[in-house]
Scaffold this active site. Sequence first.
Site, PDB file in Angstrom:
ATOM      1  N   THR A  61      -4.835   2.031  28.533  1.00  0.00           N
ATOM      2  CA  THR A  61      -3.731   1.826  29.474  1.00  0.00           C
ATOM      3  C   THR A  61      -2.778   3.020  29.406  1.00  0.00           C
ATOM      4  OG1 THR A  61      -2.125   0.236  30.309  1.00  0.00           O
ATOM      5  CG2 THR A  61      -2.372   0.309  27.918  1.00  0.00           C
ATOM      6  N   LYS A  65      -5.004   6.896  30.566  1.00  0.00           N
ATOM      7  CA  LYS A  65      -6.170   6.639  31.418  1.00  0.00           C
ATOM      8  C   LYS A  65      -6.874   7.931  31.856  1.00  0.00           C
ATOM      9  CE  LYS A  65      -4.979   2.096  33.156  1.00  0.00           C
ATOM     10  NZ  LYS A  65      -4.883   1.196  34.306  1.00  0.00           N
ATOM     11  N   ASN A  86     -10.270   3.043  32.374  1.00  0.00           N
ATOM     12  CA  ASN A  86      -9.604   1.951  31.643  1.00  0.00           C
ATOM     13  C   ASN A  86     -10.571   1.201  30.721  1.00  0.00           C
ATOM     14  OD1 ASN A  86     -11.048   0.326  33.430  1.00  0.00           O
ATOM     15  ND2 ASN A  86      -9.397  -1.156  33.587  1.00  0.00           N
ATOM     16  N   GLY A 127       1.781   6.800  41.432  1.00  0.00           N
ATOM     17  CA  GLY A 127       1.507   6.780  39.989  1.00  0.00           C
ATOM     18  C   GLY A 127       0.031   6.615  39.695  1.00  0.00           C
ATOM     19  N   VAL A 129      -2.044   4.263  39.069  1.00  0.00           N
ATOM     20  CA  VAL A 129      -2.923   3.210  39.593  1.00  0.00           C
ATOM     21  C   VAL A 129      -3.317   3.451  41.056  1.00  0.00           C
ATOM     22  CG1 VAL A 129      -1.112   1.607  40.382  1.00  0.00           C
ATOM     23  CG2 VAL A 129      -3.263   0.704  39.524  1.00  0.00           C
ATOM     24  N   ASN A 149       5.767   8.453  48.924  1.00  0.00           N
ATOM     25  CA  ASN A 149       6.330   8.477  47.569  1.00  0.00           C
ATOM     26  C   ASN A 149       7.630   9.259  47.599  1.00  0.00           C
ATOM     27  OD1 ASN A 149       6.020   7.812  44.746  1.00  0.00           O
ATOM     28  ND2 ASN A 149       5.801  10.003  44.386  1.00  0.00           N
ATOM     29  N   TYR A 208       3.378  -7.865  38.124  1.00  0.00           N
ATOM     30  CA  TYR A 208       3.280  -9.334  38.081  1.00  0.00           C
ATOM     31  C   TYR A 208       4.269  -9.945  37.093  1.00  0.00           C
ATOM     32  CZ  TYR A 208       0.240  -8.058  34.205  1.00  0.00           C
ATOM     33  OH  TYR A 208      -0.248  -7.498  33.048  1.00  0.00           O
TER      34      TYR A 208
HETATM   35  P1  ATR Z   1       2.330   5.454  36.154  1.00  0.00           P
HETATM   36  O1  ATR Z   1       1.529   6.677  36.372  1.00  0.00           O
HETATM   37  O2  ATR Z   1       2.560   5.136  34.739  1.00  0.00           O
HETATM   38  O3  ATR Z   1       1.895   4.319  37.012  1.00  0.00           O
HETATM   39  P2  ATR Z   1       4.516   6.846  37.166  1.00  0.00           P
HETATM   40  O4  ATR Z   1       3.673   8.041  37.297  1.00  0.00           O
HETATM   41  O5  ATR Z   1       5.795   6.944  36.420  1.00  0.00           O
HETATM   42  O6  ATR Z   1       3.794   5.655  36.574  1.00  0.00           O
HETATM   43  O7  ATR Z   1       4.762   6.320  38.648  1.00  0.00           O
HETATM   44  C1  ATR Z   1       5.733   5.421  38.940  1.00  0.00           C
HETATM   45  C2  ATR Z   1       5.900   5.397  40.459  1.00  0.00           C
HETATM   46  O8  ATR Z   1       7.092   4.677  40.751  1.00  0.00           O
HETATM   47  C3  ATR Z   1       6.059   6.776  41.081  1.00  0.00           C
HETATM   48  O9  ATR Z   1       5.466   6.749  42.348  1.00  0.00           O
HETATM   49  C4  ATR Z   1       7.582   6.913  41.161  1.00  0.00           C
HETATM   50  O10 ATR Z   1       8.046   7.798  42.128  1.00  0.00           O
HETATM   51  P3  ATR Z   1       8.258   9.361  41.760  1.00  0.00           P
HETATM   52  O11 ATR Z   1       6.897   9.963  41.783  1.00  0.00           O
HETATM   53  O12 ATR Z   1       9.150   9.854  42.830  1.00  0.00           O
HETATM   54  O13 ATR Z   1       8.891   9.375  40.406  1.00  0.00           O
HETATM   55  C5  ATR Z   1       7.951   5.512  41.543  1.00  0.00           C
HETATM   56  N1  ATR Z   1       9.348   5.205  41.252  1.00  0.00           N
HETATM   57  C6  ATR Z   1       9.915   4.946  40.055  1.00  0.00           C
HETATM   58  N2  ATR Z   1      11.227   4.670  40.188  1.00  0.00           N
HETATM   59  C7  ATR Z   1      11.504   4.764  41.527  1.00  0.00           C
HETATM   60  C8  ATR Z   1      12.687   4.564  42.332  1.00  0.00           C
HETATM   61  N3  ATR Z   1      13.850   4.226  41.765  1.00  0.00           N
HETATM   62  N4  ATR Z   1      12.577   4.730  43.661  1.00  0.00           N
HETATM   63  C9  ATR Z   1      11.399   5.056  44.235  1.00  0.00           C
HETATM   64  N5  ATR Z   1      10.251   5.261  43.545  1.00  0.00           N
HETATM   65  C10 ATR Z   1      10.304   5.108  42.215  1.00  0.00           C
END
Ligand code: ATR
Length: 260
Positions: A61, A65, A86, A127, A129, A149, A208
């Site tokens: 996780t 990954k 995963n 992110g 997933v 995004n 979830y």
């Molecule tokens: P992971 O890869 O662990 O799933 P991550 O790469 O941190 O997590 O991705 C989290 C997602 O949530 C990203 O798309 C992030 O947007 P950014 O790429 O701009 O950081 C999004 N995200 C997190 N907080 C946010 C917020 N307050 N508003 C909009 N998008 C947010």
Amino acid sequence: MKKFFVIGNPINHSLSPELHNFWLKENGINGSYSKVKLEEGDLKNFIQKLRKDEIHGINVTIPFKNKVIKYLDKLSLEAEKTGSVNTIYKNNQDIIGHNTDVAGFELGLRHSKINVLGKSTFIIGAGGVVPSIIYSLLNMGCKKIMLTNRTIEKTEEIKKIFKEIKIIKWGEIPDFDIVINATSVGLKGDILKLDFAVKNKIFYDVIYNPKETEFLKNAKIKGNKIENGKLMFIYQANQSFSIWNNIIPEIGEKVLKIIP
Ligand code: ATR
């Protein structure tokens, strides 16, 4: 005794042991499944345990990954295309990386009778997933996939892998049948600053816990169908279990109650 692990950092939140240990017991398999917090520098040695048959299977996780890939011998098509592993297992002398999030997403939707064939899907977030969700949607015959995004550069990276997707400017809401929130907003009760004035659509949140994020609550009030990522989580675990143990365990009422 077969030993299974989920590795990540942080790992405390993981509910995978609850599911796997339930299924191990229910199917009379002498095994145990535990969570382990690792540092990136520990990955190689940990995977080595699988090579030496000291352990039987590994779930991976956040944030590993992608980082485990260089220590594996072969990847499944899903793992290769999404750059995300995963599930790790040994086949003959090879250490194989697979991605059951792809099947987990599809089986979760089918369980809920959500059909994406010929539909338009709008994904928010870029992110780890998201490539798995896109791959799964394409498998199911989703007609149009749009992606937005906050940090637009990340959507461009994903478009390099999946050329057929359309990038939407942050803040714009296109026409869609299904919208998927794949951001981490909602985990800590944050609110996504996007304004959806629609009804009779499907709103899906990968999160979830909480069961209903603000994104889902607002959508429900406006008359939309909502779904969270619980079934995706259960089905990805179910698929990993079946790879390691050659049994597809039942997803009945008891299992659905394990995840709050
Ligand atoms: P992971 O890869 O662990 O799933 P991550 O790469 O941190 O997590 O991705 C989290 C997602 O949530 C990203 O798309 C992030 O947007 P950014 O790429 O701009 O950081 C999004 N995200 C997190 N907080 C946010 C917020 N307050 N508003 C909009 N998008 C947010």
